[in-house]
Design a protein around this motif. Structure first.
Motif, mmCIF file in Angstrom:
data_model
loop_
_atom_site.group_PDB
_atom_site.id
_atom_site.type_symbol
_atom_site.label_atom_id
_atom_site.label_comp_id
_atom_site.label_asym_id
_atom_site.label_seq_id
_atom_site.Cartn_x
_atom_site.Cartn_y
_atom_site.Cartn_z
ATOM 1 N N UNK A 1 0.832 -1.195 0.000
ATOM 2 C CA UNK A 1 0.000 0.000 0.000
ATOM 3 C C UNK A 1 0.865 1.242 0.000
ATOM 4 N N UNK A 2 0.582 2.143 -0.929
ATOM 5 C CA UNK A 2 1.171 3.468 -0.926
ATOM 6 C C UNK A 2 0.058 4.428 -0.545
ATOM 7 N N UNK A 3 0.084 4.898 0.683
ATOM 8 C CA UNK A 3 -0.956 5.794 1.194
ATOM 9 C C UNK A 3 -0.493 7.230 0.996
ATOM 10 N N UNK A 4 -1.366 8.061 0.423
ATOM 11 C CA UNK A 4 -0.992 9.440 0.170
ATOM 12 C C UNK A 4 -2.017 10.398 0.776
ATOM 13 N N UNK A 5 -1.535 11.562 1.136
ATOM 14 C CA UNK A 5 -2.392 12.620 1.649
ATOM 15 C C UNK A 5 -1.655 13.933 1.526
ATOM 16 N N UNK A 6 -2.368 15.026 1.707
ATOM 17 C CA UNK A 6 -1.725 16.331 1.638
ATOM 18 C C UNK A 6 -1.153 16.648 3.013
#
Length: 300
Positions: free
Chosen positions: A28-33
């Motif tokens: 999993x590559x989790x992204x957010x600002x």
């Protein structure tokens, strides 16, 4: 399978990661600002990502080359979208476009999380085949994002949902349930609309439905919502009952008593039979989920 998740810091994103974190079969590559707001442990990698930055999206995609994406990042505050239309368009439409462009390089499966607010609310609840007609800018932006996904040439799915609520133990995230509990615990009188209808959705159920779509590579539009058609006033009454809080502090009001920048559809809600039959989606009743959330909060 390597999966990219946008909006990982949000309520749905955190529930998705909580759902899959114990299953290391996938990357999993989790992204957010901005910085990571949850426990970033293997097999989850966190990357800060601004989806409105086309080159940043492309660079991240080339770094990881994911097999699938769950695109849950969005500007969702309805009144803010109405007042900041350019920003809303940048995030909800252009951001989706950038991710689609990147995903084409690897022909990755693309799941977009969308909303009941693409409908006008005159004849809800709605099936996947009903014709959209948004009455506010947020709904319009999400409908445009849906149209981009449909025309992408990728294997795709759209998961529409309604009024998401929930709790991540130890990770406070504001939503309608937490807000009502907080107000009543502090002895505040609250006014809740009694002439708008929704099918409120527990974030844990939505996360499970999204995972079933991605793991099965199920293409098409799916409605993922709760099984109960309720007004916000009825929701507040049930919340007060589960938390043993004074229901007399809750006042039913007409939606016209609120002056809001964005128009709300009066009666949406989503019919979930397709998801039940094809995905074996089994959402909890509203009261049942409240009891689970209440127990979680008491354990933190």
């Amino acid at each position: 399978m390597r999966i990219l998740l946008t909006g990982a810091n949000g309520l749905l994103g955190q529930h998705i990661l909580a759902r899959v974190a114990a299953h290391p079969a996938h990357e999993w590559i989790a992204t957010g600002k901005g910085p990571c707001r949850f426990s970033c442990n293997e097999p989850i990698v966190y990357e800060s990502l601004d989806i409105t930055d086309r080159e940043a999206v492309r660079a991240l995609w080339n770094r990881y080359r994911p097999d699938a994406i769950i695109h849950a990042a969005a500007m969702t505050h309805v009144d803010a979208c109405e007042q900041q239309k350019a920003t809303c368009w940048q995030i909800n439409v252009e951001g989706t476009h950038h991710l689609i462009e990147a995903a084409r390089a690897t022909s990755s499966f693309f799941l977009l999380v969308s909303t009941d607010f693409i409908f006008n609310g005159e004849a809800g609840p709605y099936t996947e085949e009903d014709v959209p007609e948004p009455v506010n800018y947020y709904g319009l932006s999400k409908l445009c994002a849906e149209q981009l996904v449909r025309a992408s040439g990728l294997p795709w799915a759209i998961a529409r949902t309604v009024l998401v609520y929930g709790n991540i133990p130890g990770r406070e995230k504001s939503n309608i349930v937490h807000w009502i509990v907080q107000q009543l615990q502090q002895g505040h009188s609250i006014r809740m609309v009694d002439d708008q209808w929704r099918t409120p959705t527990w974030a844990a159920d939505l996360a499970e439905g999204c995972w079933q779509i991605v793991s099965q590579q199920a293409c098409g539009v799916f409605h993922l919502a709760g099984p109960d058609m309720l007004t916000p006033y009825a929701m507040a009454q049930q919340i007060a009952e589960v938390w043993h809080l004074p229901a007399e502090l809750i006042q039913p009001v007409n939606s016209l008593s609120f002056q809001q920048p964005a128009r709300r559809p009066p009666r949406t809600g989503l019919i979930i039979q397709k998801a039940i039959q094809q995905l074996h989606y089994q959402p909890h009743a509203f009261t049942e989920s409240l009891h689970i959330i209440h127990k979680q909060l008491n354990q933190t």
